[in-house]
Motif scaffolding. Structure first.
Motif, mmCIF file in Angstrom:
data_model
loop_
_atom_site.group_PDB
_atom_site.id
_atom_site.type_symbol
_atom_site.label_atom_id
_atom_site.label_comp_id
_atom_site.label_asym_id
_atom_site.label_seq_id
_atom_site.Cartn_x
_atom_site.Cartn_y
_atom_site.Cartn_z
ATOM 1 N N PRO A 244 -94.867 -40.154 -59.624
ATOM 2 C CA PRO A 244 -93.579 -40.336 -60.309
ATOM 3 C C PRO A 244 -93.274 -39.289 -61.382
ATOM 4 O O PRO A 244 -92.110 -38.952 -61.610
ATOM 5 C CB PRO A 244 -93.708 -41.736 -60.934
ATOM 6 C CG PRO A 244 -94.734 -42.436 -60.103
ATOM 7 C CD PRO A 244 -95.708 -41.380 -59.667
ATOM 8 N N LEU A 245 -94.305 -38.766 -62.049
ATOM 9 C CA LEU A 245 -94.068 -37.804 -63.118
ATOM 10 C C LEU A 245 -93.383 -36.541 -62.596
ATOM 11 O O LEU A 245 -92.604 -35.910 -63.320
ATOM 12 C CB LEU A 245 -95.401 -37.425 -63.794
ATOM 13 C CG LEU A 245 -95.331 -36.369 -64.907
ATOM 14 C CD1 LEU A 245 -94.433 -36.831 -66.047
ATOM 15 C CD2 LEU A 245 -96.723 -36.038 -65.427
ATOM 16 N N ILE A 246 -93.644 -36.178 -61.338
ATOM 17 C CA ILE A 246 -93.108 -34.922 -60.807
ATOM 18 C C ILE A 246 -91.580 -34.955 -60.725
ATOM 19 O O ILE A 246 -90.913 -34.103 -61.327
ATOM 20 C CB ILE A 246 -93.758 -34.568 -59.453
ATOM 21 C CG1 ILE A 246 -95.234 -34.198 -59.677
ATOM 22 C CG2 ILE A 246 -93.019 -33.413 -58.778
ATOM 23 C CD1 ILE A 246 -96.014 -33.945 -58.405
ATOM 24 N N PRO A 247 -90.968 -35.920 -60.024
ATOM 25 C CA PRO A 247 -89.497 -35.940 -60.003
ATOM 26 C C PRO A 247 -88.888 -36.252 -61.370
ATOM 27 O O PRO A 247 -87.793 -35.778 -61.678
ATOM 28 C CB PRO A 247 -89.164 -37.040 -58.990
ATOM 29 C CG PRO A 247 -90.399 -37.863 -58.869
ATOM 30 C CD PRO A 247 -91.546 -36.943 -59.120
ATOM 31 N N LYS B 274 -81.092 -29.505 -74.767
ATOM 32 C CA LYS B 274 -81.909 -30.719 -74.656
ATOM 33 C C LYS B 274 -83.354 -30.391 -75.019
ATOM 34 O O LYS B 274 -83.780 -29.232 -74.960
ATOM 35 C CB LYS B 274 -81.868 -31.262 -73.226
ATOM 36 C CG LYS B 274 -80.504 -31.749 -72.777
ATOM 37 C CD LYS B 274 -80.496 -32.095 -71.292
ATOM 38 C CE LYS B 274 -81.485 -33.196 -70.957
ATOM 39 N NZ LYS B 274 -81.397 -33.581 -69.518
ATOM 40 N N ARG B 275 -84.101 -31.421 -75.363
ATOM 41 C CA ARG B 275 -85.522 -31.213 -75.629
ATOM 42 C C ARG B 275 -86.211 -30.687 -74.370
ATOM 43 O O ARG B 275 -85.924 -31.138 -73.262
ATOM 44 C CB ARG B 275 -86.193 -32.519 -76.073
ATOM 45 C CG ARG B 275 -85.771 -32.973 -77.462
ATOM 46 C CD ARG B 275 -86.687 -34.072 -77.972
ATOM 47 N NE ARG B 275 -86.699 -35.232 -77.076
ATOM 48 C CZ ARG B 275 -87.664 -36.154 -77.055
ATOM 49 N NH1 ARG B 275 -88.710 -36.040 -77.862
ATOM 50 N NH2 ARG B 275 -87.583 -37.178 -76.228
ATOM 51 N N THR B 276 -87.115 -29.762 -74.546
ATOM 52 C CA THR B 276 -87.804 -29.164 -73.400
ATOM 53 C C THR B 276 -88.806 -30.148 -72.808
ATOM 54 O O THR B 276 -89.293 -31.065 -73.471
ATOM 55 C CB THR B 276 -88.546 -27.882 -73.810
ATOM 56 O OG1 THR B 276 -89.385 -28.178 -74.939
ATOM 57 C CG2 THR B 276 -87.571 -26.772 -74.175
ATOM 58 N N ALA B 277 -89.129 -29.935 -71.540
ATOM 59 C CA ALA B 277 -90.078 -30.809 -70.840
ATOM 60 C C ALA B 277 -91.444 -30.785 -71.508
ATOM 61 O O ALA B 277 -92.113 -31.822 -71.619
ATOM 62 C CB ALA B 277 -90.186 -30.376 -69.375
ATOM 63 N N ALA C 85 -98.527 -30.940 -68.084
ATOM 64 C CA ALA C 85 -97.615 -31.498 -67.081
ATOM 65 C C ALA C 85 -96.530 -30.495 -66.716
ATOM 66 O O ALA C 85 -96.171 -30.357 -65.538
ATOM 67 C CB ALA C 85 -96.984 -32.793 -67.602
ATOM 68 N N SER C 86 -96.004 -29.777 -67.705
ATOM 69 C CA SER C 86 -94.944 -28.799 -67.443
ATOM 70 C C SER C 86 -95.442 -27.670 -66.556
ATOM 71 O O SER C 86 -94.753 -27.245 -65.619
ATOM 72 C CB SER C 86 -94.411 -28.221 -68.761
ATOM 73 O OG SER C 86 -93.683 -29.193 -69.463
ATOM 74 N N VAL C 87 -96.633 -27.176 -66.822
ATOM 75 C CA VAL C 87 -97.199 -26.096 -66.011
ATOM 76 C C VAL C 87 -97.428 -26.568 -64.582
ATOM 77 O O VAL C 87 -97.072 -25.879 -63.611
ATOM 78 C CB VAL C 87 -98.522 -25.591 -66.625
ATOM 79 C CG1 VAL C 87 -99.237 -24.640 -65.661
ATOM 80 C CG2 VAL C 87 -98.254 -24.878 -67.955
ATOM 81 N N LEU C 88 -97.987 -27.754 -64.426
ATOM 82 C CA LEU C 88 -98.329 -28.247 -63.091
ATOM 83 C C LEU C 88 -97.086 -28.589 -62.272
ATOM 84 O O LEU C 88 -97.042 -28.320 -61.058
ATOM 85 C CB LEU C 88 -99.251 -29.462 -63.203
ATOM 86 C CG LEU C 88 -100.651 -29.153 -63.761
ATOM 87 C CD1 LEU C 88 -101.415 -30.432 -64.049
ATOM 88 C CD2 LEU C 88 -101.432 -28.260 -62.811
ATOM 89 N N VAL C 89 -96.060 -29.152 -62.898
ATOM 90 C CA VAL C 89 -94.824 -29.422 -62.166
ATOM 91 C C VAL C 89 -94.125 -28.107 -61.813
ATOM 92 O O VAL C 89 -93.521 -27.981 -60.745
ATOM 93 C CB VAL C 89 -93.900 -30.373 -62.955
ATOM 94 C CG1 VAL C 89 -92.540 -30.518 -62.262
ATOM 95 C CG2 VAL C 89 -94.553 -31.751 -63.078
ATOM 96 N N GLY C 90 -94.229 -27.109 -62.687
ATOM 97 C CA GLY C 90 -93.733 -25.775 -62.346
ATOM 98 C C GLY C 90 -94.425 -25.237 -61.107
ATOM 99 O O GLY C 90 -93.783 -24.690 -60.202
ATOM 100 N N ASP C 91 -95.733 -25.431 -61.037
ATOM 101 C CA ASP C 91 -96.490 -25.004 -59.853
ATOM 102 C C ASP C 91 -96.005 -25.744 -58.605
ATOM 103 O O ASP C 91 -95.888 -25.157 -57.519
ATOM 104 C CB ASP C 91 -97.984 -25.268 -60.047
ATOM 105 C CG ASP C 91 -98.604 -24.366 -61.109
ATOM 106 O OD1 ASP C 91 -97.967 -23.355 -61.467
ATOM 107 O OD2 ASP C 91 -99.719 -24.681 -61.564
ATOM 108 N N PHE C 92 -95.727 -27.038 -58.745
ATOM 109 C CA PHE C 92 -95.228 -27.837 -57.626
ATOM 110 C C PHE C 92 -93.903 -27.274 -57.113
ATOM 111 O O PHE C 92 -93.694 -27.145 -55.898
ATOM 112 C CB PHE C 92 -95.053 -29.286 -58.087
ATOM 113 C CG PHE C 92 -94.362 -30.181 -57.093
ATOM 114 C CD1 PHE C 92 -95.077 -30.794 -56.073
ATOM 115 C CD2 PHE C 92 -92.996 -30.414 -57.176
ATOM 116 C CE1 PHE C 92 -94.442 -31.622 -55.153
ATOM 117 C CE2 PHE C 92 -92.351 -31.234 -56.264
ATOM 118 C CZ PHE C 92 -93.080 -31.836 -55.245
ATOM 119 N N LEU C 93 -93.008 -26.919 -58.042
ATOM 120 C CA LEU C 93 -91.702 -26.396 -57.629
ATOM 121 C C LEU C 93 -91.831 -25.032 -56.967
ATOM 122 O O LEU C 93 -91.114 -24.721 -56.011
ATOM 123 C CB LEU C 93 -90.760 -26.335 -58.827
ATOM 124 C CG LEU C 93 -90.374 -27.688 -59.430
ATOM 125 C CD1 LEU C 93 -89.473 -27.501 -60.646
ATOM 126 C CD2 LEU C 93 -89.693 -28.583 -58.393
#
Length: 337
Positions: free
Chosen positions: A43-46, A109-112, A120-128
């Motif tokens: 869930p954290l990814i989307p 807006k506040r950054t992720a 979490a921001s780095v890893l979701v960036g990797d996912f994208l």
């Protein structure tokens, strides 16, 4: 070649509206791809990706892919997934950039990274990034894959180049241009060029669209860097003075330092190395860039590159797509006025 000559006039009020109207239907389809491909059983990814993707960005880079395809009369659908891939690359780099820069605001807006943390921001960036490559592979064109994968590598090189240039007063215009060519202009260029590949157009058309996107990207970044010394966070969508406090040698600072007297140069050395970063110091920086006309000259360079972008598509036939792409350049430059 089209004989019409377009001149960038900062007194006008150009808009992105013509391009947004031109690609509205296609962009809805691109957004559907984006929403579908950012989903995950984790869930954290989307949640995190959606915070940035739905965060008010204009989708300029995918719009350039769509507008370029219309300019060429392309009637297929391959560009929808590829435009989504372009947006995923862009979003991934923003997530990573905000971690590297320690930014608190993005598009107002506040950054992720502030909300969910750096890991979490780095890893979701990797996912994208991974999703973008899935979309490229599904397209099936090795040429498209080469263009977009090369752009991804160049962007990363540009970010590392910028990182190694932070807090160094000896960074000149040539190094600065290298950085913005890589970290901003490369993706603009690729976003436009891939449209010519899917439309099966000539190498000359590819090169023309590449030049349009690359010069637009340079102009866009020059304006961004100028706005940092002329605007507030409400206008910019990030904290005013971020570049100043992070010790980035952007063109307004490079010019102001080169043109300054001994006292001004001493101020810039202290500021860039982090010894002067208060609100009062930022106010002094603004005074110095204005006094030396460094912002004015940065914006003049932006207009120069904007004109080069317009000239690059001069050989394509007149029509709604070409007009919208020209006005998009004018809009990019006029943001500072």
């Amino acid at each position: 070649m089209n004989a019409t000559v377009h001149r960038l006039d900062p007194r006008g009020k150009p808009s992105l509206e013509p391009m947004m109207s031109l690609v509205a239907h296609d962009l809805n389809l691109v957004n559907s791809v984006i929403l579908d491909r950012m989903q995950s059983d984790i869930p954290l990814i989307p949640e995190l990706a959606g915070h940035l993707i739905a965060g008010g960005g204009k989708r300029l880079r995918p719009m350039l892919t769509l507008a370029s395809a219309q300019l060429l009369g392309y009637a297929g659908t391959r560009h929808h997934r590829l435009a989504a891939a372009v947006e995923f690359i862009h979003t991934a780099t923003l997530l990573h950039d905000d971690v590297v820069d320690g930014s608190d605001l993005r598009r107002g807006k506040r950054t992720a990274n502030l909300i969910w943390g750096n890991p979490a921001s780095v890893l979701v960036g990797d996912f994208l990034f991974s999703r973008s490559f899935e979309l490229m592979v599904e397209d099936g064109s090795l040429k498209v894959l080469k263009i977009l994968s090369n752009a991804s590598a160049v962007i990363a090189e540009g970010e590392v180049n910028q990182l190694t240039a932070v807090r160094r007063i000896d960074i000149g215009e040539e190094r600065y241009l290298e950085i913005i060519l890589a970290k901003t202009a490369a993706l603009f260029a690729a976003a436009c060029r891939i449209a010519a590949v899917v439309a099966e157009r000539s190498e000359a058309d590819e090169v023309a669209l590449d030049a349009y996107g690359r010069n637009l990207g340079i102009a866009f970044q020059l304006v961004d860097d100028a706005i940092d010394y002329t605007s507030d966070s409400g206008t910019m969508g990030k904290d005013a003075g971020d570049d100043f406090r992070e010790g980035k040698m952007t063109l307004p600072v490079i010019l102001a330092y080169a043109r300054g007297d001994e006292k001004a140069r001493a101020f810039w050395k202290d500021a860039v190395t982090g010894k002067r970063s208060s609100d009062e110091d930022f106010a002094e920086a603004i005074r110095l860039v204005r006094e030396t006309r460094s912002v004015d000259d940065t914006l003049a360079r932006a207009r120069h590159y904007g004109q080069r972008a317009i000239d690059a598509i001069g050989g394509f036939p007149a029509g709604a797509a070409k007009s919208a792409m020209i006005e998009a350049v004018e809009f990019a430059v006029a943001r500072a006025y």
